[in-house]
Every structure is written in C-alpha cells, then in structure tokens.
Design a protein around this motif. Structure first.
Motif, mmCIF file in Angstrom:
data_model
loop_
_atom_site.group_PDB
_atom_site.id
_atom_site.type_symbol
_atom_site.label_atom_id
_atom_site.label_comp_id
_atom_site.label_asym_id
_atom_site.label_seq_id
_atom_site.Cartn_x
_atom_site.Cartn_y
_atom_site.Cartn_z
ATOM 1 N N TRP A 15 0.852 -1.246 0.093
ATOM 2 C CA TRP A 15 0.046 0.066 0.054
ATOM 3 C C TRP A 15 0.896 1.397 0.048
ATOM 4 O O TRP A 15 0.240 2.334 -0.231
ATOM 5 N N ASN A 16 2.172 1.112 0.112
ATOM 6 C CA ASN A 16 3.183 2.083 -0.034
ATOM 7 C C ASN A 16 3.239 2.690 -1.431
ATOM 8 O O ASN A 16 3.080 1.975 -2.183
ATOM 9 N N GLU A 17 3.417 4.016 -1.472
ATOM 10 C CA GLU A 17 3.837 4.487 -3.008
ATOM 11 C C GLU A 17 5.114 4.118 -3.461
ATOM 12 O O GLU A 17 6.050 3.964 -2.562
ATOM 13 N N TRP A 18 5.177 4.017 -4.809
ATOM 14 C CA TRP A 18 6.515 3.786 -5.260
ATOM 15 C C TRP A 18 7.326 5.011 -5.074
ATOM 16 O O TRP A 18 6.891 6.089 -4.992
ATOM 17 N N PHE A 19 8.784 4.750 -4.863
ATOM 18 C CA PHE A 19 9.596 5.932 -4.420
ATOM 19 C C PHE A 19 9.770 6.850 -5.431
ATOM 20 O O PHE A 19 9.540 8.095 -5.101
ATOM 21 N N TRP A 20 9.764 6.446 -6.451
ATOM 22 C CA TRP A 20 9.976 7.455 -7.613
ATOM 23 C C TRP A 20 8.809 8.366 -7.877
ATOM 24 O O TRP A 20 8.671 9.674 -8.205
ATOM 25 N N ILE A 21 7.462 7.809 -7.800
ATOM 26 C CA ILE A 21 6.380 8.534 -7.926
ATOM 27 C C ILE A 21 6.161 9.621 -6.522
ATOM 28 O O ILE A 21 6.038 10.650 -6.788
ATOM 29 N N HIS A 22 6.548 9.140 -5.385
ATOM 30 C CA HIS A 22 6.595 10.119 -4.362
ATOM 31 C C HIS A 22 7.555 11.002 -4.498
ATOM 32 O O HIS A 22 7.328 12.362 -4.069
ATOM 33 N N ALA A 23 8.762 10.719 -4.935
ATOM 34 C CA ALA A 23 9.841 11.767 -5.181
ATOM 35 C C ALA A 23 9.262 12.986 -6.192
ATOM 36 O O ALA A 23 9.410 14.056 -6.211
ATOM 37 N N LYS A 24 8.757 12.589 -7.363
ATOM 38 C CA LYS A 24 8.147 13.393 -8.213
ATOM 39 C C LYS A 24 7.151 14.220 -7.692
ATOM 40 O O LYS A 24 7.095 15.396 -8.261
ATOM 41 N N SER A 25 6.381 13.746 -6.823
ATOM 42 C CA SER A 25 5.373 14.610 -6.114
ATOM 43 C C SER A 25 5.919 16.007 -5.210
ATOM 44 O O SER A 25 5.552 16.683 -5.310
ATOM 45 N N VAL A 26 6.853 15.219 -4.877
ATOM 46 C CA VAL A 26 7.982 16.412 -3.819
ATOM 47 C C VAL A 26 8.480 17.388 -4.810
ATOM 48 O O VAL A 26 8.336 18.497 -4.490
ATOM 49 N N ALA A 27 8.820 16.916 -5.863
ATOM 50 C CA ALA A 27 9.562 17.604 -6.790
ATOM 51 C C ALA A 27 8.560 18.910 -7.175
ATOM 52 O O ALA A 27 8.934 19.944 -7.534
ATOM 53 N N CYS A 28 7.626 18.434 -7.659
ATOM 54 C CA CYS A 28 6.293 19.234 -8.173
ATOM 55 C C CYS A 28 6.104 20.258 -7.166
ATOM 56 O O CYS A 28 5.817 21.501 -7.598
ATOM 57 N N GLU A 29 6.290 20.178 -5.965
ATOM 58 C CA GLU A 29 6.105 21.162 -5.052
ATOM 59 C C GLU A 29 7.065 22.128 -5.207
ATOM 60 O O GLU A 29 6.988 23.124 -4.253
ATOM 61 N N SER A 30 8.253 22.135 -5.810
ATOM 62 C CA SER A 30 9.479 23.070 -5.790
ATOM 63 C C SER A 30 9.643 23.647 -4.453
ATOM 64 O O SER A 30 10.029 24.764 -4.238
ATOM 65 N N ARG A 31 9.902 22.812 -3.477
ATOM 66 C CA ARG A 31 10.690 23.187 -2.296
ATOM 67 C C ARG A 31 11.404 21.814 -1.481
ATOM 68 O O ARG A 31 11.029 20.828 -1.799
ATOM 69 N N VAL A 32 12.306 22.266 -0.756
ATOM 70 C CA VAL A 32 13.019 21.311 -0.231
ATOM 71 C C VAL A 32 12.231 20.529 1.101
ATOM 72 O O VAL A 32 11.494 21.123 1.597
ATOM 73 N N TRP A 33 12.244 19.118 0.775
ATOM 74 C CA TRP A 33 11.338 18.275 1.849
ATOM 75 C C TRP A 33 12.245 17.545 2.780
ATOM 76 O O TRP A 33 13.091 16.680 1.967
ATOM 77 N N LYS A 34 12.105 17.056 4.007
ATOM 78 C CA LYS A 34 12.682 16.268 4.572
ATOM 79 C C LYS A 34 11.821 15.184 5.151
ATOM 80 O O LYS A 34 10.592 15.489 5.527
ATOM 81 N N GLU A 35 12.278 13.920 5.308
ATOM 82 C CA GLU A 35 11.319 12.746 6.059
ATOM 83 C C GLU A 35 12.356 11.745 6.512
ATOM 84 O O GLU A 35 13.494 11.824 6.124
ATOM 85 N N LEU A 36 11.892 10.958 7.720
ATOM 86 C CA LEU A 36 12.466 9.542 8.052
ATOM 87 C C LEU A 36 12.246 8.358 7.235
ATOM 88 O O LEU A 36 10.845 8.291 7.139
ATOM 89 N N VAL A 37 13.082 7.771 6.820
ATOM 90 C CA VAL A 37 12.581 6.501 6.158
ATOM 91 C C VAL A 37 13.449 5.298 6.679
ATOM 92 O O VAL A 37 14.916 5.296 6.924
ATOM 93 N N PRO A 38 12.842 4.081 7.245
ATOM 94 C CA PRO A 38 13.466 2.988 7.894
ATOM 95 C C PRO A 38 14.711 2.599 6.787
ATOM 96 O O PRO A 38 14.547 2.601 5.755
ATOM 97 N N ILE A 39 15.681 2.241 7.469
ATOM 98 C CA ILE A 39 16.900 1.842 6.761
ATOM 99 C C ILE A 39 16.449 0.814 5.601
ATOM 100 O O ILE A 39 17.001 0.657 4.356
ATOM 101 N N GLU A 40 15.789 -0.175 6.007
ATOM 102 C CA GLU A 40 15.400 -1.324 5.142
ATOM 103 C C GLU A 40 14.686 -0.746 3.748
ATOM 104 O O GLU A 40 14.814 -1.307 2.640
ATOM 105 N N ASP A 41 13.711 0.325 4.087
ATOM 106 C CA ASP A 41 12.804 0.879 2.998
ATOM 107 C C ASP A 41 13.642 1.582 2.148
ATOM 108 O O ASP A 41 13.489 1.459 0.869
ATOM 109 N N TYR A 42 14.673 2.478 2.830
ATOM 110 C CA TYR A 42 15.416 3.116 1.890
ATOM 111 C C TYR A 42 16.509 2.389 0.961
ATOM 112 O O TYR A 42 16.391 2.618 -0.257
ATOM 113 N N LEU A 43 17.001 1.478 1.480
ATOM 114 C CA LEU A 43 18.019 0.588 0.730
ATOM 115 C C LEU A 43 17.434 -0.125 -0.582
ATOM 116 O O LEU A 43 17.976 -0.146 -1.659
ATOM 117 N N PHE A 44 16.141 -0.567 -0.305
ATOM 118 C CA PHE A 44 15.396 -1.324 -1.511
ATOM 119 C C PHE A 44 14.229 -0.478 -1.916
ATOM 120 O O PHE A 44 13.460 -1.098 -2.537
#
Length: 503
Positions: free
Chosen positions: A235-264
C-alpha cells in the motif's frame, strides 16, 4: 566452514576437469540481474549456486565472510542482526555479493564508499586450473585489483571478506528539486561534498523537473519532528512517484525512512520500469492497481518475466558513468534524440572507472575543455531505461548511436545490459594488452574474456527449439502482447529460466 570447504572442493574438481579436457565452460549462479540473453548448457557449467551463505560476522572487526551468491536482502538482514550494515547495498534485493564484486554495482552511497567491490577486503578464488588462492591488498594484490569488473574471467569467486559499518535504523532523506540538467548536476555535486551525507542520488522527470535526494544515517529520534515514510509495503507509494510529487512542489522536503525501506526503495517497480508493464497490458497505472498487482512488481519476478518474454530486445537499457562535467551534455542528448524519462542519476567516486571492466584511461574533453592528462575526477551515472518500439535494424542503430555518443563523452557502460559494440570498438575502450597479460599471468586464458561474455549475440532461430513447440515459441515471441503474457506465466510458474532444457 566445513560445508563451504566441501562445496569449494567440488567446484575445484569440476574446474580441473574442464581445464584438463580443454573444455570451455560458464559459471552458473542460479540467478541474474543482467538484461542480456541468458541460456546455460547444464553439461558445460560450474554450478556455484549453492554458495549462498553468510558464513560469519565479526562484530568487533566490523567484517563478514560471505559466499558469492548471497543476495543483498539476505546480506542486509544477517548483518542487521549483528548491528552492522554493508557500506554499499545495491537497490535490487536479488543482486548478489559476487555479482557486485566482479561485476559493476553501485548505489547512492558509492560517491562515498565507491562501487561495491571497494567494500571487499579479500577474496577466495579458484583459478582456471583449479588452484585455490586468496587475494587482497597484501596478498596476490595484482589479482585482487584485476578481479574488479572482471566478470568471472580471471577465476571463480567462492568467498569474500566484506567491510561493514555500525547500523543505524533510519535515514533522514532530503529532497532537493531541480529545474534543469545543469542544476541537477550542480546540486548533486554540492551534496556529495557535504560530509554529513551518506547517500546521494537523483531522478530527472523532464528537462525542467528533477530531484536530487540526499540521505543521512540516523537513529530514531522523535525530537526531529519529521514524518516517517515507507516504501516496502504493497500500500506504500513507489519511491519515484513520491519523489516526483515532492519535486513538483518546488521546495526542499525532509522525512525519515527506515533503513530497509531506503536501501530497497526501487525494488517495487524496478525503479519505473514496472510502469511500462501497466501500459503494455492497458491496465490503469493508479495506486489501486499498483496495490493489487504488487506481487508482480518486485524485481525478482520482473527479471524472470523479462528474460522469458524476450523483452530485453524491446527496450533501451543503459547505465553509463560519465565524467561529472559531461553528464549534463549526455542528458541533453537523450532528451533531444529519445525523450526517455525518468532518468536516474548516481554520483560515483573518482576510482569508479577502475571497477568497470578494465577500461583505458579517459583523455578527452570534460566540460568543454581538453584534458592535459588523464581524467581522475568524479563521475555521474545516468540510467536510461525505456521502451523503444522499432524494427530490429532501427533498434540496433539507435543503441549504437547511444554508445558512440557515450564514447565521445568519456562514458563507460555498466555491462549488465546488452552491448552493441563491434570487437574493434570494444578494444578501443578497454585495455586489451594489460588485461591479456593479467589473464596469462593467472593462467586464465582458457576462460572466456569479458568481450566473449558480453558481446551481442541477438536471437537465433535455434534458441526457440525445433518442431511444433519451437514454432509456437517463435510466434509468441514475435507478438508483443503474447510474449508479455508468456513472461508473466513463466515468472508465476517459477523454476529456472537460464538453464537449457535437456531431453
């Protein structure tokens, strides 16, 4: 270690048999993350697929002894139990330790730690005559250096000693939107010189829209007040789709990602290649269908389907590392000629070139200026992956043009993908004299060379078999829709997709 030593002895005996009978053979690992055609003859292989164990982990030394067919996810989970983390973890869980060492494998931490092979401290190798040796920076040093990017052409890898880091449970991820190719490359280099960053990569969605993503290892700290984002659940969004939605907002964004989720984070959808499967089968590409079809969208399943369907010959697939000053020029070329998006960006350490198949040094133009010597700076990798509907002739022409432009800009391909060079072009890029001397010194001339392994073979009539079944396979593979269905069927059915069937 007893089981390991017994398996290695079997491997040595098999290799000695082939060496004494002057029989050519291939190394069979049981899986592949290459997009080249894969088909092995069971009678002419050295089967190392059972060398797939993490043998030991030394918490005090921060090292691990690992067999070559351990995949990234298994390596991560075993080291995590010991409170440790590999410095470089490739983004697809099925990529193996051996593939990472003797192939070309890097990730968003490679700007800091180099390609995966730079995290290997020593290697146990069976040479082509069956001799078992250990190679490291202090023992058989020339062999150790030569094994990088050698693709099993100097010997058969049976164990490595890996360097590890203390584990931290989260990654503080920062998204930096970009507005042009030059802006993306500049921001990427700014992030790589920031010593606080542990990870840096980027995605370009169009000429005017992209995002550079930096990450810092951290332990859970609620005082940061940052939202937690996951990418591994259906049910999580794919990473690149989430990244695109952030990029479209034209602002720097921070969040925490569990290490296993980030690596893969790119496993679901194989970056964005899974999107094309939805388009191909005319399935709406929306959150609900991604949730319902999540099982099919993981890279192990997708690689199986890709090889079974023959779709490797319908897509432009290249990862190319360029001198950092030439990366924007290549992105602009791809935009003008192919308009393939998204593009993946990954910064690489300056020693990256020596990990990529024994190339010659680059002495050309960087950033519009002729070098006075050989290039020794950083690299930026550009991943170009997308469909290219065309005839075989046009497909070949387009890929050869990409390789030509790549050579002009001092780029080097990651050799998991199909190679379109002629042999003469290949040896203009790679150092034949030095490589041949190394193979001769370690008695490896009976093994196939890197060129022998990666040269383009295309599809032959005999690959489909004979009789009615062969005819049926040819019909299926010639039809895009049917071949896609066949790939899904074979992936769901499971079983081996690389060994030839024996009567």
């Amino acid at each position: 270690m007893d089981n390991h030593e017994a398996t290695v002895q079997k491997v040595r005996s098999r290799i000695q048999h082939f060496y004494n009978t002057k029989t050519s053979f291939r190394i069979y690992h049981g899986s592949t993350n290459s997009t080249r055609q894969a088909n092995f003859d069971p009678d002419a292989i050295v089967d190392v697929s059972s060398l797939n164990h993490v043998l030991s982990i030394d918490h005090n030394k921060c090292t691990a002894l690992v067999e070559p067919n351990v995949p990234m996810d298994a390596l991560f989970w075993e080291t995590m139990k010991a409170g440790l983390l590999p410095p470089v973890v490739m983004e697809f869980p099925g990529i193996t330790v051996g593939g990472g060492f003797v192939g070309t494998a890097g990730e968003s931490s490679s700007f800091k730690h180099g390609f995966f092979d730079r995290t290997v401290l020593s290697a146990e190798v069976v040479l082509a005559d069956g001799t078992l040796v250990t190679a490291s920076a202090t023992e058989n040093e020339e062999l150790f250096e030569g094994l990088r990017g050698s693709f099993g052409t100097l010997g058969v890898l049976t164990m490595v000693e890996l360097r590890l880091l203390p584990l931290k449970s989260m990654v503080e991820v920062t998204y930096h939107p970009t507005t042009s190719f030059e802006d993306a490359m500049s921001k990427m280099q700014q992030q790589t010189v920031d010593k606080g960053n542990d990870y840096v990569d980027g995605v370009i969605f169009s000429k005017a829209l992209g995002v550079v993503v930096s990450g810092r290892l951290t332990d859970t700290n609620s005082s940061l007040g940052l939202p937690v984002r996951r990418f591994s659940k259906p049910w999580n969004e794919w990473f690149w789709i989430h990244a695109k939605s952030v990029a479209c907002e034209s602002r720097v964004w921070k969040e925490l990602v569990p290490i296993e989720d980030y690596l893969f984070r790119y496993d679901r959808g194989a970056f964005w290649m899974g999107m094309y499967a939805y388009h191909h089968f005319m399935v709406p590409f929306i959150w609900l269908t991604r949730f319902l079809l999540d099982y099919f969208m993981h890279t192990r399943i997708m690689y199986h389907a890709l090889h079974a369907s023959g779709y490797t010959d319908r897509y432009i697939i290249h990862d190319i590392a360029f001198p950092a000053g030439n990366a924007a020029a290549f992105a602009d070329y791809v935009d003008q000629k192919f308009s393939i998006y998204p593009l993946w960006l990954c910064p690489l350490r300056s020693d990256g070139r020596s990990s990529m198949g024994h190339p010659k040094p680059y002495e050309g133009v960087v950033g519009g200026k002729q070098l006075s010597g050989t290039y020794d700076g950083e690299y930026i990798n550009i991943g170009v992956w997308g469909p290219y509907p065309s005839s075989e002739t046009e497909y070949m022409r387009a890929n050869r043009e990409i390789e030509s432009r790549m050579r002009e800009l001092g780029g080097l391909k990651w050799l998991y993908s199909r190679v379109f060079y002629t042999e003469d072009e290949w040896w203009q890029v790679y150092d034949k004299q030095k490589y041949d001397l190394l193979r001769k010194k370690f008695n490896a001339t009976s093994l196939p060379s890197i060129w022998d392994k990666v040269k383009d073979r295309g599809s032959k009539k005999e690959d489909y078999g004979t009789g009615f079944k062969g005819m049926l396979r040819r019909i299926v593979k010639s039809n895009a829709f049917l071949s896609g269905l066949y790939g899904i069927y074979k992936a769901v059915k499971g079983g081996d997709y690389m060994l030839k069937k024996t009567k």
